[in-house]
Design a protein around this motif. Sequence first.
Motif, mmCIF file in Angstrom:
data_model
loop_
_atom_site.group_PDB
_atom_site.id
_atom_site.type_symbol
_atom_site.label_atom_id
_atom_site.label_comp_id
_atom_site.label_asym_id
_atom_site.label_seq_id
_atom_site.Cartn_x
_atom_site.Cartn_y
_atom_site.Cartn_z
ATOM 1 N N TYR A 1 0.852 -1.193 0.000
ATOM 2 C CA TYR A 1 0.000 0.000 0.000
ATOM 3 C C TYR A 1 0.891 1.247 0.000
ATOM 4 C CZ TYR A 1 -3.827 -3.161 0.995
ATOM 5 O OH TYR A 1 -4.751 -4.174 0.900
ATOM 6 N N SER B 1 2.221 -1.008 4.399
ATOM 7 C CA SER B 1 1.850 -2.363 4.812
ATOM 8 C C SER B 1 1.668 -3.254 3.592
ATOM 9 C CB SER B 1 0.573 -2.340 5.660
ATOM 10 O OG SER B 1 -0.518 -1.845 4.903
ATOM 11 N N ARG B 2 1.644 -4.553 3.833
ATOM 12 C CA ARG B 2 1.552 -5.532 2.752
ATOM 13 C C ARG B 2 0.392 -6.481 3.012
ATOM 14 N NH1 ARG B 2 6.986 -5.715 0.514
ATOM 15 N NH2 ARG B 2 6.456 -7.612 -0.609
ATOM 16 N N ASN B 3 -0.180 -6.999 1.951
ATOM 17 C CA ASN B 3 -1.192 -8.045 2.047
ATOM 18 C C ASN B 3 -1.011 -9.011 0.893
ATOM 19 O OD1 ASN B 3 -3.033 -8.110 4.263
ATOM 20 N ND2 ASN B 3 -3.861 -6.140 3.595
ATOM 21 N N SER C 1 -5.798 -0.200 7.432
ATOM 22 C CA SER C 1 -4.636 -0.264 6.536
ATOM 23 C C SER C 1 -3.677 0.886 6.785
ATOM 24 C CB SER C 1 -5.105 -0.244 5.076
ATOM 25 O OG SER C 1 -5.895 0.909 4.852
ATOM 26 N N ARG C 2 -2.385 0.626 6.520
ATOM 27 C CA ARG C 2 -1.357 1.652 6.680
ATOM 28 C C ARG C 2 -0.504 1.704 5.421
ATOM 29 N NH1 ARG C 2 2.324 0.093 9.343
ATOM 30 N NH2 ARG C 2 1.720 -2.056 9.800
#
Length: 261
Positions: free
Chosen positions: A122, A140-142, A136-137
């Motif tokens: 993101y 960050s990863r998903n 969410s930041r």
Amino acid sequence: MSEPAPERNQSASLRRALSVLAHVRDHAGAGHGLSLTRLAEALGLSKSTVLRLATPLIEARLLERDRRSGAYRLGSGALHLGQAYLSTLDLRTVAAEESHRLMAEARETVHLVVYDPPDVVYIDKVENETNVRMASRIGSRNPVYRTAVGKAILAWQPEEAVEEIVAAGMPHVTRYTITDAARLRAELGRIRQRGYSVDDRENEPEVRCVAAPIFNHNDVATSAISISGLTSRITAARVRDLGPLVAEAALRISRKLGSTR
């Protein structure tokens, strides 16, 4: 009768010269170029006019002419211009206007991500302050397989990329998470058909996201933009309205990045 203003003549000549350049750009086949005859006929100009208009373009290396065939094609100066343009592009900057517009239209949080398999990262977030804030930041990863932004990108990747995502593992984090490779491939096919993806509580149990891919100047999906919100606000019915909205925003960003899609 008064003579036409020199500035007007120069402006008309410039526009016609640019039309020559644009036609060569759009119609010169790889390694072949366009003959003087074809170029003149396509533009409705005489050969002598095309020769005159092309001369400064050749001097600037925006065009070049094959010494043996006489065919015109883009010159190295066009490449340098393209590289200079691309070097000034920053995805967050390019997408900023569309991200804010999308947030205002949807009244939901907008995310911008880049592809870093097996995840998405993101890189920007535009939040509607009147709603519940998303967890969410930026930074960050998903995982790709369970996010709308990830699936939007993956749908336009080669099969090898899908295989790598499957091989990396697809554990469930909610009861809605897609964990089966066949289901994931079927979902990617639906995404390609409609132009947008949906994360229906697959990553967070009370959150829905709708996303679309962003294509770079090589027409490769390398990033995505999404609308995210609580399921109480983004209902299954509302997804059908938000999908085309986010797809259109992604298309406008893609074109700003040089995509021809």
